[in-house]
Design an enzyme around this catalytic site. Structure first.
Site, PDB file in Angstrom:
ATOM      1  N   LYS A  33       0.849  -1.209   0.000  1.00 47.26           N
ATOM      2  CA  LYS A  33       0.000   0.000   0.000  1.00 47.26           C
ATOM      3  C   LYS A  33       0.875   1.245   0.000  1.00 47.26           C
ATOM      4  CE  LYS A  33      -1.803   1.543   4.032  1.00 47.26           C
ATOM      5  NZ  LYS A  33      -1.529   2.947   4.394  1.00 47.26           N
ATOM      6  N   ASN A  34       1.866   1.273   0.897  1.00 51.11           N
ATOM      7  CA  ASN A  34       2.628   2.499   1.096  1.00 51.11           C
ATOM      8  C   ASN A  34       3.679   2.744   0.029  1.00 51.11           C
ATOM      9  OD1 ASN A  34       0.992   2.935   3.251  1.00 51.11           O
ATOM     10  ND2 ASN A  34       2.496   2.360   4.799  1.00 51.11           N
ATOM     11  N   CYS A 127      -5.544   7.356   9.394  1.00 51.67           N
ATOM     12  CA  CYS A 127      -5.933   6.685  10.644  1.00 51.67           C
ATOM     13  C   CYS A 127      -5.763   7.612  11.850  1.00 51.67           C
ATOM     14  CB  CYS A 127      -5.049   5.458  10.851  1.00 51.67           C
ATOM     15  SG  CYS A 127      -5.515   4.107   9.751  1.00 51.67           S
ATOM     16  N   ARG A 132      -0.932  14.006  13.309  1.00 54.21           N
ATOM     17  CA  ARG A 132      -0.537  13.917  11.893  1.00 54.21           C
ATOM     18  C   ARG A 132      -0.529  15.283  11.192  1.00 54.21           C
ATOM     19  NH1 ARG A 132      -2.255   8.352   9.418  1.00 54.21           N
ATOM     20  NH2 ARG A 132      -0.092   8.462   8.726  1.00 54.21           N
ATOM     21  N   ASP A 316       4.266   0.490  12.206  1.00 49.63           N
ATOM     22  CA  ASP A 316       3.079  -0.172  11.649  1.00 49.63           C
ATOM     23  C   ASP A 316       2.948  -1.621  12.099  1.00 49.63           C
ATOM     24  OD1 ASP A 316       3.157   1.551   8.434  1.00 49.63           O
ATOM     25  OD2 ASP A 316       2.558   2.179  10.439  1.00 49.63           O
ATOM     26  N   ARG A 408      -8.680  -1.029   4.281  1.00 50.95           N
ATOM     27  CA  ARG A 408      -7.904   0.097   3.709  1.00 50.95           C
ATOM     28  C   ARG A 408      -6.519  -0.380   3.271  1.00 50.95           C
ATOM     29  NH1 ARG A 408      -7.461   5.382   7.104  1.00 50.95           N
ATOM     30  NH2 ARG A 408      -6.127   5.713   5.291  1.00 50.95           N
TER      31      ARG A 408
HETATM   32  C1  EPZ Z   1       3.782   6.977   6.511  1.00 53.36           C
HETATM   33  O1  EPZ Z   1       2.930   7.912   7.126  1.00 53.36           O
HETATM   34  C2  EPZ Z   1       2.940   5.708   6.365  1.00 53.36           C
HETATM   35  N1  EPZ Z   1       1.775   5.995   5.539  1.00 53.36           N
HETATM   36  C3  EPZ Z   1       2.486   5.244   7.736  1.00 53.36           C
HETATM   37  O2  EPZ Z   1       1.754   4.023   7.561  1.00 53.36           O
HETATM   38  C4  EPZ Z   1       3.717   4.978   8.584  1.00 53.36           C
HETATM   39  O3  EPZ Z   1       3.316   4.586   9.881  1.00 53.36           O
HETATM   40  C5  EPZ Z   1       4.570   6.255   8.669  1.00 53.36           C
HETATM   41  O4  EPZ Z   1       4.912   6.686   7.335  1.00 53.36           O
HETATM   42  C6  EPZ Z   1       5.847   6.053   9.454  1.00 53.36           C
HETATM   43  O5  EPZ Z   1       6.580   5.034   8.894  1.00 53.36           O
HETATM   44  C7  EPZ Z   1       1.899   6.006   4.203  1.00 53.36           C
HETATM   45  O6  EPZ Z   1       2.982   5.812   3.666  1.00 53.36           O
HETATM   46  C8  EPZ Z   1       0.651   6.256   3.416  1.00 53.36           C
HETATM   47  P1  EPZ Z   1       5.581  10.388   8.792  1.00 53.36           P
HETATM   48  P2  EPZ Z   1       3.387   9.479   7.217  1.00 53.36           P
HETATM   49  O7  EPZ Z   1       5.424  11.650   8.062  1.00 53.36           O
HETATM   50  O8  EPZ Z   1       4.167   9.839   6.006  1.00 53.36           O
HETATM   51  C9  EPZ Z   1       5.193  13.478  12.339  1.00 53.36           C
HETATM   52  C10 EPZ Z   1      -0.090   2.573   7.749  1.00 53.36           C
HETATM   53  O9  EPZ Z   1      -0.577   1.978   8.718  1.00 53.36           O
HETATM   54  N2  EPZ Z   1       5.018  14.490  11.294  1.00 53.36           N
HETATM   55  O10 EPZ Z   1       6.826   9.589   8.607  1.00 53.36           O
HETATM   56  O11 EPZ Z   1       2.196  10.278   7.555  1.00 53.36           O
HETATM   57  C11 EPZ Z   1       4.021  12.515  12.380  1.00 53.36           C
HETATM   58  O12 EPZ Z   1       2.959  13.053  13.129  1.00 53.36           O
HETATM   59  C12 EPZ Z   1       0.349   4.013   7.899  1.00 53.36           C
HETATM   60  O13 EPZ Z   1       0.096   2.068   6.614  1.00 53.36           O
HETATM   61  C13 EPZ Z   1       5.003  15.827  11.660  1.00 53.36           C
HETATM   62  O14 EPZ Z   1       5.129  16.175  12.836  1.00 53.36           O
HETATM   63  O15 EPZ Z   1       4.353   9.429   8.468  1.00 53.36           O
HETATM   64  C14 EPZ Z   1       4.649  11.308  13.020  1.00 53.36           C
HETATM   65  O16 EPZ Z   1       4.695  11.505  14.409  1.00 53.36           O
HETATM   66  C15 EPZ Z   1       0.069   4.576   9.277  1.00 53.36           C
HETATM   67  N3  EPZ Z   1       4.837  16.764  10.696  1.00 53.36           N
HETATM   68  C16 EPZ Z   1       6.080  11.315  12.476  1.00 53.36           C
HETATM   69  O17 EPZ Z   1       6.312  12.652  12.036  1.00 53.36           O
HETATM   70  C17 EPZ Z   1       4.716  16.426   9.371  1.00 53.36           C
HETATM   71  O18 EPZ Z   1       4.598  17.340   8.531  1.00 53.36           O
HETATM   72  C18 EPZ Z   1       6.302  10.366  11.302  1.00 53.36           C
HETATM   73  O19 EPZ Z   1       5.318  10.662  10.335  1.00 53.36           O
HETATM   74  C19 EPZ Z   1       4.744  15.056   9.027  1.00 53.36           C
HETATM   75  C20 EPZ Z   1       4.899  14.112  10.001  1.00 53.36           C
END
Ligand code: EPZ
Length: 433
Positions: A33-34, A127, A132, A316, A408
């Protein structure tokens, strides 16, 4: 045994499981998916046809497909291959109704900037595992010479220059790294991205883009360099096996003390998870490209496990592992460092007889070999999958509500697990008999 029963009119969709059987057999893991979602966004960067081979047919992919069609793309499926014709996909506005249904929609901003130099997106959904925010996405785009206005209902961006730039991410973010890559590959300068996320999904996005003619080096490390190009050709790549789905199924074998073979394991993408698998007593070996996992000796609680950015233990798989630890007598300790609200599973596991205590980032799990099936509710994707694992291990019947969350990201979780011997029924009450 797998029964798809359709009955009555009801907005709920459920999975019913009769637990207590050790899983046995082999399974093929769906496309990631990702990895698929950013590849779909990248297809916008070519004014023609791109194809994602072996693309998972899951709700989030269908949602991204609908958004691309609203931008003017034409899509068609040939079996599991998704063809995206972006010849006329010149739309630059995506409303919040669409973007609010998934997290990945936010990176379409980078793709629209790359294609048209401007874009407006509603705030993303995804989710309920934490706040986020998108501040790092905005920060990165501004470093790259993009004017970004954050408004009440979304973000509007316009590229002021196309000469690339340098971004030093304040924190590793998968999506923000993808955002910066997508907005930089079509430009006439060099872009340097530092403190990038290193997840495999970023590597696969860059491979897809390189196949389209992009000049990218360093993906998978913390520094990615991009030499902008004028145009890109059509993408054509097989979507890699989903490392999180593979890990989920390995957890199913551990939770039921069974033995499974993964026919198409994601090579080299599960090391941190497999270390944990061994620590709890699991055994595994790679043989002629397959992964043979034996969960019969799973019995050791985990003194301390914490989630980290890749290549650390993946957030995850935190919930699926919690479900396994709920079947192991003794006390285990998990720390969730990535998302602020990823322990919602705990209350549902406690209904089944586990004793999970949560305080801030930490959860302590006292497991038991006698989990009891009962009605439980999923409220997000990976926690929902974890409830399936707990139900497989539990005695008696479990009804899991909120199957739509699981769909999803899991294409065939019911039939896949049934193929491994699970007694599982998919009750989709949205249809008449
Ligand atoms: C991606 O989400 C994945 N989703 C997530 O998988 C995965 O858990 C995550 O990366 C971490 O590996 C997809 O690829 C669609 P991040 P993403 O930006 O990109 C904070 C699943 O179950 N952050 O790496 O949203 C954020 O809140 C999903 O398949 C900010 O503060 O994750 C988090 O605490 C869930 N500001 C951390 O960084 C921002 O602008 C990591 O988030 C962006 C993120």
């Amino acid at each position: 045994m797998y029964v798809r029963a359709l009955s009555g009119v009801n907005s709920l969709d459920e999975i019913q499981i009769t637990g207590g059987r050790a899983l046995e057999g082999s399974v093929i893991v769906q496309g990631s998916k990702n990895a698929a979602l950013p590849m779909m966004a990248a297809s916008l960067l070519h004014r023609g046809v791109s194809v994602l081979r072996g693309c998972p047919r899951i709700t989030d992919v269908y949602c991204m497909e609908e958004i691309l069609k609203k931008l003017g793309a034409v899509s068609r499926w040939e079996g599991k291959d998704l063809y995206l014709d972006c010849t006329r996909a010149d739309g630059t506005e995506i409303c919040g109704d669409s973007t609010g249904r998934m997290r990945s929609s936010v990176i379409l901003l980078g793709a629209m900037l790359g294609r048209s130099g401007r874009g407006t997106v509603g705030y993303p959904g995804g989710c309920v595992i934490g706040k986020r925010p998108v501040d790092i996405h905005v920060f990165a785009l501004r470093c790259l010479g993009v004017s970004v206005q954050e408004k009440e209902n979304g973000i509007t961006a316009r590229r002021l220059r196309s000469t690339g730039g340098t971004v030093v991410f304040p924190k590793k973010s998968v999506g923000a790294t993808e955002q910066a890559v997508l907005s930089s590959v079509l430009s006439d300068g060099e872009t340097v991205l530092k403190n990038c996320a290193r997840e495999p999904e970023i590597v696969w996005l860059c491979r897809y883009l390189r196949g389209m003619g992009a000049c990218i080096t360093g993906e998978g490390s913390s520094c990615i360099r991009i030499q902008g190009v004028g145009t890109l050709n059509g993408g054509d790549l097989r979507v890699p096996a989903d490392r999180i789905v593979a890990g989920t199924y390995l957890c199913a074998a551990a939770a039921t003390r069974g033995r499974i073979i993964i026919e198409n394991p994601p090579e080299g993408e599960l090391d941190a998870f497999l270390d944990l698998y061994r620590k709890i007593g699991g055994q595994y070996e790679g043989k002629s490209g397959k992964l043979i996992a034996d969960g019969r000796n799973v019995r050791f609680p985990v003194t301390f496990l914490e989630t980290e950015a890749y290549p650390g233990f993946p957030t995850d798989l935190q919930s699926p592992v919690m479900a396994v630890l709920a079947t192991i007598p003794g006390e285990s300790h998990i720390r969730e460092n990535i998302f602020e609200d990823r322990f919602r599973l705990a209350g549902e596991l406690n209904k089944m007889g586990a004793a999970v205590r949560v305080s801030g980032k930490d959860a302590w799990i006292r497991g038991t070999e006698t989990l009891q099936g009962c009605p439980v509710t999923a409220c997000e994707l990976r926690g929902g999958a974890a409830l399936v694992l707990a139900a497989l291990a539990a005695r008696g019947d479990t009804v899991i509500r909120g199957y739509s969350y699981i769909r999803r990201g899991y294409e065939h979780i019911c039939s896949d697990l049934a193929g491994l011997g699970a007694v599982i029924r998919e009750i989709n009450r949205n249809s008449f008999i």
